[in-house]
Design an enzyme around this catalytic site. Structure first.
Site, short mmCIF file in Angstrom:
data_model
loop_
_atom_site.label_atom_id
_atom_site.label_comp_id
_atom_site.label_asym_id
_atom_site.label_seq_id
_atom_site.Cartn_x
_atom_site.Cartn_y
_atom_site.Cartn_z
N GLY A 107 0.81 -1.22 0.00
CA GLY A 107 0.00 0.00 0.00
C GLY A 107 0.84 1.26 0.00
O GLY A 107 0.47 2.26 0.63
N ALA A 108 1.95 1.25 -0.74
CA ALA A 108 2.88 2.38 -0.71
C ALA A 108 2.50 3.49 -1.67
O ALA A 108 3.24 4.46 -1.80
CB ALA A 108 4.30 1.88 -1.04
N ASN A 109 1.35 3.39 -2.33
CA ASN A 109 1.01 4.38 -3.34
C ASN A 109 0.38 5.65 -2.75
O ASN A 109 0.20 6.63 -3.48
CB ASN A 109 0.07 3.78 -4.39
CG ASN A 109 -1.20 3.23 -3.78
OD1 ASN A 109 -1.15 2.30 -2.97
ND2 ASN A 109 -2.35 3.79 -4.12
N GLY A 112 -0.77 7.93 1.26
CA GLY A 112 -0.86 8.01 2.72
C GLY A 112 0.42 7.67 3.44
O GLY A 112 1.53 8.00 3.02
N ILE A 113 0.25 6.99 4.57
CA ILE A 113 1.38 6.64 5.42
C ILE A 113 2.36 5.74 4.69
O ILE A 113 3.57 5.85 4.87
CB ILE A 113 0.86 5.98 6.71
CG1 ILE A 113 0.15 7.01 7.58
CG2 ILE A 113 1.99 5.32 7.50
CD1 ILE A 113 -0.61 6.42 8.73
N GLY A 114 1.84 4.83 3.86
CA GLY A 114 2.73 3.94 3.12
C GLY A 114 3.67 4.70 2.20
O GLY A 114 4.87 4.42 2.15
N SER A 143 -3.93 -0.67 14.76
CA SER A 143 -4.69 0.56 15.02
C SER A 143 -5.16 0.56 16.47
O SER A 143 -5.37 -0.50 17.08
CB SER A 143 -5.90 0.62 14.10
OG SER A 143 -6.79 1.64 14.48
N TYR A 168 -13.70 -3.77 11.27
CA TYR A 168 -12.39 -3.11 11.25
C TYR A 168 -11.63 -3.38 12.55
O TYR A 168 -10.44 -3.73 12.54
CB TYR A 168 -12.56 -1.60 11.05
CG TYR A 168 -11.25 -0.86 10.98
CD1 TYR A 168 -10.36 -1.06 9.94
CD2 TYR A 168 -10.90 0.07 11.98
CE1 TYR A 168 -9.15 -0.38 9.87
CE2 TYR A 168 -9.71 0.77 11.92
CZ TYR A 168 -8.84 0.54 10.86
OH TYR A 168 -7.64 1.21 10.81
#
Length: 309
Positions: A29-31, A33-35, A146, A173
């Site tokens: 998920g590096a595309n 936000g935090i990633g 989280s 979640y």
């Protein structure tokens, strides 16, 4: 890797990262936000960063904004075939595996394999990926959980993991984020028992403004979160600090890192506590066994001989 603190604030931040030249980090998920923020910071100090993303076009666009060595590979955590394909194409050492990607408070959906989307993506996808890549991991696995694991005294519903009865986006979640912590606990136990030098850590970003909140099922909740993101939340850079801290600092295995501020909502990274449910070794073992059965991915027989620190 050496632990340092910022000379300006006395607290650790991303200007204190060590030189990571010659090391490889895989970030799911590096595309965005935090990633993306974590990937950028790691590449900036010399790491070769692999963007493991569902959308190659978006991943390439994101990687193009990063100054440093990067590559982009396709990975859909909601599809176990994609997870297996990603791992099958891997042959090189991984120094840091960052299980960052996730989905948050979605309307009821299923993964390609028929699992509830949040549990299937946030936990089962990363469970399978980690075990398939573990023979190549040299140093550590960092999994993003989280503070939601505390919501409503949540536990893992082993009788109905897909929450077919009583589904709510919030409950699903919270269960997936609790699963992240139990996964880390049992992963570290197995690593220690096998004599592996690899360490497993969990982190949480506090209240960080990301695109995750925009996918919440409830429109009122989406609006509330949009306001919170604007006026109360940390930015991506601050939200990524616990991930970067766990990825580079000398910490005990199974550590949980989050912000040091009030309610762990914002602040500098530090070791934080977790609920009793997230600290139960019997539940962690049970979840591992069930996850093996559901994914068809087992604890690998081959471990790396030594870490390259």
């Amino acid at each position: 890797m050496d632990e340092k603190t910022s000379k300006n604030t006395g607290k650790w931040n991303d200007t204190d990262l060590p030189d990571l030249t010659g090391r490889t980090a895989v970030v799911t998920g590096a595309n965005s936000g935090i990633g993306l923020t974590a990937a950028d910071a790691l590449a900036r100090v010399g790491a070769h960063v692999v963007f493991a993303v569902r959308d190659l076009e978006r991943g390439r666009a994101a990687a193009a904004t990063v100054r440093g060595s990067t590559e982009v590979r396709r990975l859909d955590l909601a599809d176990l075939r994609s997870v297996r394909d990603f791992a099958a194409g891997w042959r090189d050492p991984i120094h840091v595996l960052i299980n960052n990607a996730g989905v948050m408070m979605l309307p009821r959906q299923q993964t390609r394999d028929g699992f509830e989307m949040q549990f299937g993506t946030n936990h089962l996808g990363h469970f399978a990926l980690t075990n398939l890549l573990l023979p190549y991991v040299q140093d550590r696995v960092v999994t993003v959980s989280s503070g939601a694991h505390r919501w409503g005294a949540v536990t893992i519903d082993f009788d109905d993991l897909n929450l077919t009865a009583g589904y709510t986006p919030r409950r699903a979640y919270a269960q997936s984020k609790l699963a992240n912590l139990l996964f880390t606990l049992e992963l570290q136990r197995r690593l220690t028992e096998s004599g592996s030098p690899v360490r497993a850590f969990a982190v949480h970003p506090g209240y960080a403004a990301t695109k995750l909140q925009s996918h919440a099922a409830n429109p009122v909740l989406r609006a509330f979160m949009a306001i919170g993101n604007r006026f109360m939340a940390q930015d991506d850079r601050a939200g990524a600090l616990p991930t970067l801290y766990a990825a580079t600092q000398d910490l005990p295995g199974a550590s949980y890192v989050g912000p040091d501020g009030r309610g762990e909502m914002r602040g500098a990274p530090t070791l934080v506590g977790r609920t009793r449910a997230a600290s139960d070794p019997a539940e962690a073992r049970r979840l591992w066994t069930v996850s093996e059965e559901l994914t068809g991915v087992n604890w690998p027989s081959r471990q790396p001989a030594a870490a390259q620190r």
